[in-house]
Design a protein around this motif. Structure first.
Motif, PDB file in Angstrom:
ATOM      1  N   ARG A 188      27.750  29.906  40.887  1.00 51.95           N
ATOM      2  CA  ARG A 188      29.099  29.312  40.905  1.00 51.95           C
ATOM      3  C   ARG A 188      29.746  29.359  39.523  1.00 51.95           C
ATOM      4  NH1 ARG A 188      30.256  29.717  46.096  1.00 51.95           N
ATOM      5  NH2 ARG A 188      28.363  29.237  47.220  1.00 51.95           N
ATOM      6  N   LEU A 189      28.955  29.128  38.497  1.00 53.31           N
ATOM      7  CA  LEU A 189      29.539  29.172  37.154  1.00 53.31           C
ATOM      8  C   LEU A 189      29.956  30.592  36.799  1.00 53.31           C
ATOM      9  CD1 LEU A 189      27.356  26.686  35.114  1.00 53.31           C
ATOM     10  CD2 LEU A 189      29.723  26.451  35.811  1.00 53.31           C
ATOM     11  N   ALA A 190      29.137  31.558  37.180  1.00 55.45           N
ATOM     12  CA  ALA A 190      29.504  32.953  36.914  1.00 55.45           C
ATOM     13  C   ALA A 190      30.784  33.304  37.661  1.00 55.45           C
ATOM     14  CB  ALA A 190      28.370  33.881  37.339  1.00 55.45           C
ATOM     15  N   ARG A 191      30.895  32.840  38.914  1.00 54.48           N
ATOM     16  CA  ARG A 191      32.116  33.109  39.685  1.00 54.48           C
ATOM     17  C   ARG A 191      33.316  32.436  39.047  1.00 54.48           C
ATOM     18  NH1 ARG A 191      29.994  32.755  45.931  1.00 54.48           N
ATOM     19  NH2 ARG A 191      29.052  34.814  45.912  1.00 54.48           N
ATOM     20  N   ALA A 192      33.120  31.185  38.588  1.00 50.68           N
ATOM     21  CA  ALA A 192      34.235  30.462  37.966  1.00 50.68           C
ATOM     22  C   ALA A 192      34.694  31.193  36.711  1.00 50.68           C
ATOM     23  CB  ALA A 192      33.802  29.037  37.628  1.00 50.68           C
ATOM     24  N   ARG A 193      33.736  31.668  35.916  1.00 49.30           N
ATOM     25  CA  ARG A 193      34.093  32.395  34.685  1.00 49.30           C
ATOM     26  C   ARG A 193      34.878  33.649  35.019  1.00 49.30           C
ATOM     27  NH1 ARG A 193      28.809  31.219  32.494  1.00 49.30           N
ATOM     28  NH2 ARG A 193      28.080  33.138  33.431  1.00 49.30           N
ATOM     29  N   ALA A 194      34.375  34.409  35.987  1.00 47.83           N
ATOM     30  CA  ALA A 194      35.047  35.668  36.356  1.00 47.83           C
ATOM     31  C   ALA A 194      36.421  35.379  36.941  1.00 47.83           C
ATOM     32  CB  ALA A 194      34.195  36.444  37.349  1.00 47.83           C
ATOM     33  N   ALA A 195      36.549  34.295  37.708  1.00 44.06           N
ATOM     34  CA  ALA A 195      37.836  33.984  38.329  1.00 44.06           C
ATOM     35  C   ALA A 195      38.867  33.624  37.274  1.00 44.06           C
ATOM     36  CB  ALA A 195      37.674  32.830  39.309  1.00 44.06           C
ATOM     37  N   VAL A 196      38.450  32.901  36.231  1.00 46.25           N
ATOM     38  CA  VAL A 196      39.398  32.506  35.172  1.00 46.25           C
ATOM     39  C   VAL A 196      39.884  33.733  34.432  1.00 46.25           C
ATOM     40  CG1 VAL A 196      39.584  31.355  32.934  1.00 46.25           C
ATOM     41  CG2 VAL A 196      38.531  30.179  34.858  1.00 46.25           C
ATOM     42  N   THR A 197      38.945  34.555  33.956  1.00 46.20           N
ATOM     43  CA  THR A 197      39.352  35.704  33.141  1.00 46.20           C
ATOM     44  C   THR A 197      39.911  36.832  33.992  1.00 46.20           C
ATOM     45  OG1 THR A 197      37.043  36.321  33.160  1.00 46.20           O
ATOM     46  CG2 THR A 197      37.853  35.245  31.194  1.00 46.20           C
ATOM     47  N   GLY A 198      39.435  36.938  35.233  1.00 46.90           N
ATOM     48  CA  GLY A 198      39.897  38.024  36.092  1.00 46.90           C
ATOM     49  C   GLY A 198      41.359  37.898  36.461  1.00 46.90           C
ATOM     50  N   ASN A 199      41.893  36.676  36.452  1.00 49.50           N
ATOM     51  CA  ASN A 199      43.288  36.487  36.827  1.00 49.50           C
ATOM     52  C   ASN A 199      44.249  36.642  35.662  1.00 49.50           C
ATOM     53  OD1 ASN A 199      42.856  36.034  39.525  1.00 49.50           O
ATOM     54  ND2 ASN A 199      42.355  33.884  39.202  1.00 49.50           N
ATOM     55  N   LEU A 200      43.719  36.828  34.475  1.00 50.18           N
ATOM     56  CA  LEU A 200      44.606  36.980  33.325  1.00 50.18           C
ATOM     57  C   LEU A 200      45.195  38.382  33.314  1.00 50.18           C
ATOM     58  CD1 LEU A 200      42.499  35.197  30.601  1.00 50.18           C
ATOM     59  CD2 LEU A 200      44.529  34.361  31.751  1.00 50.18           C
ATOM     60  N   PRO A 201      46.441  38.515  32.838  1.00 50.51           N
ATOM     61  CA  PRO A 201      47.069  39.836  32.873  1.00 50.51           C
ATOM     62  C   PRO A 201      46.535  40.746  31.778  1.00 50.51           C
ATOM     63  CG  PRO A 201      48.519  38.246  31.832  1.00 50.51           C
ATOM     64  CD  PRO A 201      47.327  37.482  32.300  1.00 50.51           C
ATOM     65  N   GLY A 202      46.421  42.022  32.161  1.00 49.49           N
ATOM     66  CA  GLY A 202      46.240  43.062  31.158  1.00 49.49           C
ATOM     67  C   GLY A 202      44.969  43.017  30.342  1.00 49.49           C
ATOM     68  N   ALA A 203      43.858  42.633  30.918  1.00 48.75           N
ATOM     69  CA  ALA A 203      42.623  42.683  30.142  1.00 48.75           C
ATOM     70  C   ALA A 203      42.148  44.129  30.070  1.00 48.75           C
ATOM     71  CB  ALA A 203      41.567  41.814  30.801  1.00 48.75           C
ATOM     72  N   ILE A 204      41.906  44.596  28.859  1.00 45.27           N
ATOM     73  CA  ILE A 204      41.370  45.936  28.659  1.00 45.27           C
ATOM     74  C   ILE A 204      40.235  45.819  27.655  1.00 45.27           C
ATOM     75  CG2 ILE A 204      41.822  48.224  27.701  1.00 45.27           C
ATOM     76  CD1 ILE A 204      43.251  48.039  30.231  1.00 45.27           C
ATOM     77  N   CYS A 205      39.138  46.466  27.955  1.00 48.02           N
ATOM     78  CA  CYS A 205      37.998  46.371  27.040  1.00 48.02           C
ATOM     79  C   CYS A 205      37.519  47.773  26.695  1.00 48.02           C
ATOM     80  CB  CYS A 205      36.881  45.573  27.704  1.00 48.02           C
ATOM     81  SG  CYS A 205      35.417  45.453  26.681  1.00 48.02           S
ATOM     82  N   ARG A 206      37.445  48.045  25.392  1.00 48.16           N
ATOM     83  CA  ARG A 206      36.885  49.328  24.975  1.00 48.16           C
ATOM     84  C   ARG A 206      35.371  49.278  25.180  1.00 48.16           C
ATOM     85  NH1 ARG A 206      41.315  49.133  21.568  1.00 48.16           N
ATOM     86  NH2 ARG A 206      40.292  47.758  20.099  1.00 48.16           N
ATOM     87  N   ILE A 207      34.836  50.347  25.754  1.00 52.54           N
ATOM     88  CA  ILE A 207      33.435  50.313  26.193  1.00 52.54           C
ATOM     89  C   ILE A 207      32.477  50.417  25.006  1.00 52.54           C
ATOM     90  CG2 ILE A 207      31.713  51.553  27.553  1.00 52.54           C
ATOM     91  CD1 ILE A 207      34.027  52.320  29.458  1.00 52.54           C
TER      92      ILE A 207
END
Lengths: 456, 219
Positions: free
Chosen positions: A298-317
């Motif tokens: 649940r905590l992993a899901r909560a973390r992903a849900a918070v950051t996943g809904n933010l606009p324009g996240a891009i991460c250099r690999i």
């Protein structure tokens, strides 16, 4: 700045720049065109008026200079003041008709004749007539001679002279106004560039934001967009704060729950060693284990849900992958983690860096646990492939992989939640996670994390 | 074998200490980052179990400080924060493994032993030197195929000898490895312990080198 915010986009059909420039163009065309039409008409009117006044004066002068001889024949006492009546076919002509005598004509009129019909009234009249060298503006009037005979006075000027004057003016005016219009358009373009420069900076900041660089917008902004920039900065700070607070709170919650759970599990293990409490202890252990799994999931899901809904996240690999591989080499010292080629510097995925760390760590740790000797890591644009040389998975296992708590080998350490969390993370972003056999035909599992084909 | 447990939660620390002692380890306990930083004999420890959430700072900073001081003993991170970000950072700072709370003691013990085996290059769960065999997980001991029953202290001593075969271990070093800091340390007790162990595994296996210490197995 990325290509998507490049020149084509800045001057695209839906851009304010193009709209403003088109408005300036319309304003210049209408303004300068209006000036051109008005000026040419006014000029033509004034030139025509001047011509008419001049010819009227000339015909009056002609009448003053004509004298009738005793036999009634007209003679010119001296040339007209305008020398053009002396130049052959100059376009300036006069003619005097007296009944019973040949017409008296200017020296300029070598051929042709003026129509006497225009001079049939005591008032000076004019009309466009056929002249000796083309259409001519003809003036004339009739007066009585000493013996009461009619004397017809006529003066004509080629209409082409009037037209030439007007067209010369029009051509000059067109050149000047065209130059003025071009200058105004250039100034307009410069104004657009100058006025929109702050918006460019704003767009660049938003572009950086989309690339995962959540730094505040710097530099002075015009009054009109300063509130927008302030709001954007506040939004960036707020977003970063929210994400950080959410992470810290999630971590604190995990910490505050897991440590007491560890004590409970230890107590349950102690009870399990006592003969009379083994069954109760097993219930406690099972339930505590379930609680621990739920907390993690649940905590992993909560973390992903918070950051996943933010606009324009891009991460250099590349910068994210390197420390993970280093950690995995330490965690699985018997396994070679091999990058098949240098990671392209610009390879990226639309995901928050901390979630990409979580995702890749889960997949790589899993690969490290199952691999016999090596794990191959390949990175291309928008795609990461992780292949181990372990036993691989059957089709059914691949379908079931990701079920929370499912462990294919209970003897290996782990919670059975890794792939479930990984699937939650990719579901929160525009990513796909696929499990397949190795492409090279060897035994092993290949996990691919890639940007989804269609944006969600 | 002495390990250091850095854990701020009193209950958990006590319980883990007891169970680790029961598994044959001497356990020292530190409850804060400050205490961990000031620990006097890091080089004598066989391993460290380190909690990351300490009341006066992060366990990661403590680990960073140890590695900067070239403390080489293996470190097992015990974390209540499940995120890989902490784990990756910890591993790159020099941790050797991690476990996430709550963890079954058997798993913690297995991980700890795996670290210790990895340190001396052994892949199985047992150590064997010249016919003496010790399983670090089950605690079984055999000499020439015959099972032997050892006390906790005898087991610890044999474990220490098997990890350092052919090396001379002084009485002081043996004391450092076998007893935690709170235990009264008596060099004579080592002599008694060695004598008891010799009786069980064979007198010739442990040689006394006068003025130097003891050696298990051929040099």
């Amino acid at each position: 700045m990325s290509r998507r915010y490049g020149v084509a986009r800045r001057w695209g059909w839906n851009s304010l720049r193009l709209r403003l420039l088109l408005a300036i163009l319309a304003w210049v065309v209408v303004g300068i065109g209006g000036i051109w039409v008005s000026a040419t008409r006014l000029f033509a009117k004034h030139v025509e008026l001047g011509f008419h006044e001049e010819l009227e004066v000339h015909v009056q002068e002609l009448a003053g200079l004509i004298r009738l001889k005793a036999d009634g024949a007209p003679v010119l006492t001296r040339p007209l003041s305008d020398p053009r009546y002396l130049v052959p076919m100059s376009g300036f002509y006069w003619q005097v008709n007296v009944d019973g005598h040949p017409p008296l004509r200017s020296l300029s009129m070598r051929r042709g004749a003026l129509d006497e019909q225009v001079a049939h009234s005591a008032q000076v009249l004019h009309r466009i007539d056929k002249g000796p060298s083309g259409p001519a503006i003809t003036y004339g009037f009739v007066a009585k001679g000493p013996q009461g005979q009619d004397v017809h006075y006529m003066i004509a000027t080629d209409e082409r002279l009037l037209d030439a004057t007007i067209s010369d003016f029009t051509r000059d005016l067109t050149g000047w106004l065209g130059g003025l219009a071009l200058t105004l358009l250039l100034i307009g373009g410069a104004v657009v560039l100058f006025a929109f420069e702050p918006l460019d900076r704003l767009a660049a900041a938003i572009g950086r934001l989309r690339q995962g660089d959540r730094e505040a917008l710097r530099g002075a902004m015009p009054l009109e967009i300063a509130p927008l920039a302030d709001d954007l900065n506040a939004y960036i700070a707020h977003t970063a704060g929210v994400v950080e607070r959410a992470r810290v709170e999630a971590g604190n919650l995990a910490h505050s729950l897991r440590t007491p759970l560890a004590v409970i599990i230890d107590e349950a293990e102690r009870l399990a060693r006592e003969p009379g409490t083994q069954e109760s202890a097993q219930v406690l252990l099972d339930q505590a284990q379930r609680m621990a799994q739920q907390i993690e999931l649940r905590l992993a899901r909560a973390r992903a849900a918070v950051t996943g809904n933010l606009p324009g996240a891009i991460c250099r690999i590349a910068p994210t992958l390197a420390p993970i591989l280093s950690a995995m080499r330490r965690l699985h010292p018997g396994i070679a983690f091999v990058e098949s080629a240098p990671v392209p510097a610009d390879a990226s995925l639309p995901i928050d860096p901390s979630d990409l760390t979580e995702l890749l760590s889960i997949v790589l740790d899993n690969a490290g646990k199952w691999a016999r000797t090596r794990v191959d890591v390949g990175v291309a644009a928008g795609r990461i492939t992780i292949a181990d040389d372990g036993p691989g998975m059957t089709g059914e296992e691949r379908c079931r992989a990701g079920e929370a708590g499912l462990r294919f080998d209970p003897d290996r350490p782990g919670s059975g939640l890794g792939l479930a969390i990984a699937r939650d993370i990719v579901a929160a972003y525009a990513l796909d996670l696929t499990l397949s056999d190795r492409q090279d035909g060897q035994l092993g599992l290949c996990v691919t994390v890639a940007a989804a084909e269609e944006p969600r | 074998m002495r390990i250091l447990l850095v854990e701020d939660d009193d209950q958990l620390a006590q319980r883990l200490s007891e169970r680790l002692r029961g598994a044959g380890f001497a356990v020292d306990l530190a409850r804060s980052r400050e205490e961990g930083e000031a620990w006097p004999d890091m080089d004598m420890l066989a391993a460290v179990i380190l909690d990351l959430g300490l009341p006066d700072g992060s366990g990661l900073d403590l680990l960073r400080g140890w590695r900067l001081r070239r403390v080489a003993c293996p470190v097992l991170i015990l974390t209540a924060r499940g995120s890989w970000q902490d784990k990756v950072e910890g591993l790159n700072l020099g941790a050797d493994d991690f476990v996430v709370k709550p963890v079954r003691f058997e798993e913690l013990l297995a991980r700890l032993h795996a670290l210790l085996r990895r340190q001396i290059g052994v892949r199985g769960t047992w150590l064997e030197v010249e016919g003496v065999r010790l399983d670090v997980i089950s605690g079984e001991v055999e000499s020439e195929g015959q099972p032997i029953t050892l006390s906790k202290q005898e087991f610890r001593l044999l474990h220490l000898f098997l990890r350092h075969p052919g090396q001379v271990l002084s009485q002081g070093a043996i004391v450092e490895h076998l007893y935690d800091l709170d235990t009264h340390r008596d060099l004579n007790a080592v002599e008694v312990l060695v004598s008891r162990l010799r009786r069980k595994i064979g007198a010739g296996r442990i040689r006394t080198l006068r003025g130097l210490g003891y050696r298990f197995g051929a040099a």
